[in-house]
Enzyme design. Structure first.
Site, mmCIF file in Angstrom:
data_model
loop_
_atom_site.group_PDB
_atom_site.id
_atom_site.type_symbol
_atom_site.label_atom_id
_atom_site.label_comp_id
_atom_site.label_asym_id
_atom_site.label_seq_id
_atom_site.Cartn_x
_atom_site.Cartn_y
_atom_site.Cartn_z
ATOM 1 N N THR A 72 23.718 -0.651 1.315
ATOM 2 C CA THR A 72 24.090 -1.667 0.449
ATOM 3 C C THR A 72 23.103 -1.822 -0.757
ATOM 4 O O THR A 72 21.953 -1.925 -0.652
ATOM 5 C CB THR A 72 24.048 -3.136 1.143
ATOM 6 N N GLY A 131 11.077 4.846 -8.048
ATOM 7 C CA GLY A 131 11.186 6.131 -8.614
ATOM 8 C C GLY A 131 10.846 7.201 -7.818
ATOM 9 O O GLY A 131 11.373 8.466 -8.123
ATOM 10 N N HIS A 184 9.022 -0.982 -11.796
ATOM 11 C CA HIS A 184 7.757 -1.780 -11.961
ATOM 12 C C HIS A 184 6.669 -1.226 -12.655
ATOM 13 O O HIS A 184 5.918 -1.899 -12.964
ATOM 14 C CB HIS A 184 7.359 -1.977 -10.222
ATOM 15 N N GLN A 224 6.576 7.616 -15.983
ATOM 16 C CA GLN A 224 5.550 7.274 -16.637
ATOM 17 C C GLN A 224 5.769 7.493 -18.326
ATOM 18 O O GLN A 224 4.973 7.033 -19.105
ATOM 19 C CB GLN A 224 4.231 8.017 -16.560
ATOM 20 N N CYS A 252 -7.710 7.015 -0.683
ATOM 21 C CA CYS A 252 -8.176 6.967 0.370
ATOM 22 C C CYS A 252 -7.310 7.192 1.194
ATOM 23 O O CYS A 252 -5.986 6.276 1.382
ATOM 24 C CB CYS A 252 -8.836 5.459 0.736
ATOM 25 N N ASN A 259 0.721 10.779 -14.690
ATOM 26 C CA ASN A 259 0.489 9.280 -14.218
ATOM 27 C C ASN A 259 -0.932 9.183 -14.158
ATOM 28 O O ASN A 259 -1.562 7.978 -14.250
ATOM 29 C CB ASN A 259 1.023 9.169 -12.851
#
Length: 377
Positions: free
Chosen positions: A235, A69, A200, A178, A322, A150
């Site tokens: 590809t 995304g 995902h 989202q 982080c 998100n």
């Protein structure tokens, strides 16, 4: 393990896991090759493209498969601005709470001479619709506004912006990563020129995304190559494209039922936390999707609390990231007016179809025990 980080990535759906195992075992041809194996791969790719187009309500040629995304959004933002015909239009309008992929892309355009307007949200997490509209001057080439944030789950005015931009002939992109599966999400609801999605977040595999590129909207390719109408060279991963179609189809089929269920669980979770831990506040009080809860725990260290929850077998997300060994507070929460300390004391809980009532009770009990300990330390 209790997994409450669905906004980062949802568990892989069993049917998609089975598909991938079979598809990768049988994969052989390059869809650009003219021999039999190549033609077979091309058929599978074309069928996946047709399935995605049917869900979104567009033509197959308007579907571009990407590696994520984030890549889809970057191609949209960078490609649309660079391909603009009227070079006097140098303004890009976006928000201060976009995903880092969009913020990074507009920063790159800024270095190339674009005037970037980043509209800030209110304290409730919603970016004011009128402020975005007012920023759309005659010099605006592109507007990019996420549909659902998100971090907070707050729904942004993407549908209205898409229509205003169409009237003013401004190219409009929305990051719908989202939103899809949590709202009725198609080009009927948000008639965007460009729309990015990720598999995902929907129970598909990491490593595949989609960019809807409306016919007639020019987008310069970021990766050179002839594939995907010249928008994205390389590809194509046929099995992943098919997995993307499966994830979208599953999300559409289950959206209403799953949304009702997870919203009830999320509301039960928040009510229990607020009752057990006075002073806890929600980050983002504007209307939001039903699976997301971003909470500020006063006088706590969010990272330490996250680690304590992880040791208890509970996976959530901190409002800080982080980077290079130093903790940086969430840009979303800071833009909403939270202080650095408040942002550091915030956690995101994002649930999904696999979440249960028993998990809610377990997470609430863990927080009831761990938050006071964290404050004492």
């Amino acid at each position: 393990m209790i997994y409450w980080d669905h906004n980062a990535g949802a568990p892989l759906l069993p049917e998609i896991s089975r598909h991938l195992a079979t598809a990768f075992a049988d994969a052989a041809g390059n869809p650009s090759s003219v021999h039999q194996a190549g033609r077979q791969a091309r058929r599978h790719l074309d069928q996946a493209r047709e399935r995605v187009a049917k869900i979104l309500g567009c033509t197959p040629r308007e579907i571009i498969f990407t590696g994520s995304g984030s890549e889809a959004a970057a191609i949209a933002v960078l490609g649309a601005f660079r391909a603009r015909k009227d070079r006097s239009k140098t303004r890009v309008v976006t928000t201060a709470v976009e995903h880092p992929c969009v913020l990074g892309a507009v920063k790159q355009l800024e270095q190339e001479g674009a005037e970037v307007i980043r509209v800030a949200p209110g304290a409730d997490g919603a970016v004011p619709e009128q402020a975005l509209i007012d920023a759309l001057t005659a010099q605006t080439a592109l507007c990019s506004v996420m549909w659902v944030n998100n971090e907070t789950g707050v729904v942004q005015p993407a549908p209205r912006l898409a229509r205003v931009c169409a009237e003013r002939k401004v190219v409009f992109h929305t990051d719908a990563v989202q939103a899809f599966g949590r709202l009725p999400a198609s080009l009927r609801e948000v008639p965007a020129d460009l729309l990015s999605l990720s598999a995902h977040k929907l129970g598909g595999p990491a490593g595949v995304g989609v960019l809807f590129n409306r016919r007639g909207v020019d987008v310069a390719g970021v990766t050179p190559g002839h594939q995907e109408n010249g928008r994205r060279g390389g590809t194509q991963a046929v099995a992943m494209a098919e997995a993307m179609a499966l994830a979208l189809e599953h999300a559409v089929a289950t959206q209403a039922a799953v949304t009702a269920r997870v919203t009830a669980l999320r509301d039960r979770f928040e009510a229990a936390v607020f009752a057990a831990l006075p002073g806890v506040e929600r980050n983002g009080t504007a209307p939001r999707v039903g699976n997301t809860s971003n909470l500020w725990f006063p006088d706590t260290d969010g990272e330490a609390l996250l680690i304590a929850l992880d040791l208890a077998g509970i996976c959530v997300s901190t409002g800080a990231a982080c980077a290079s060994g130093s903790l940086s507070p969430s840009h979303v929460l800071l833009a909403m007016g939270r202080t650095s300390a408040q942002a550091h004391g915030s956690l995101r809980f994002s649930i999904g179809a696999t979440t249960t009532e028993a998990e809610v009770d377990t997470v609430v009990q863990a927080l009831t025990e761990l938050v006071p300990k964290n404050r004492a330390e």
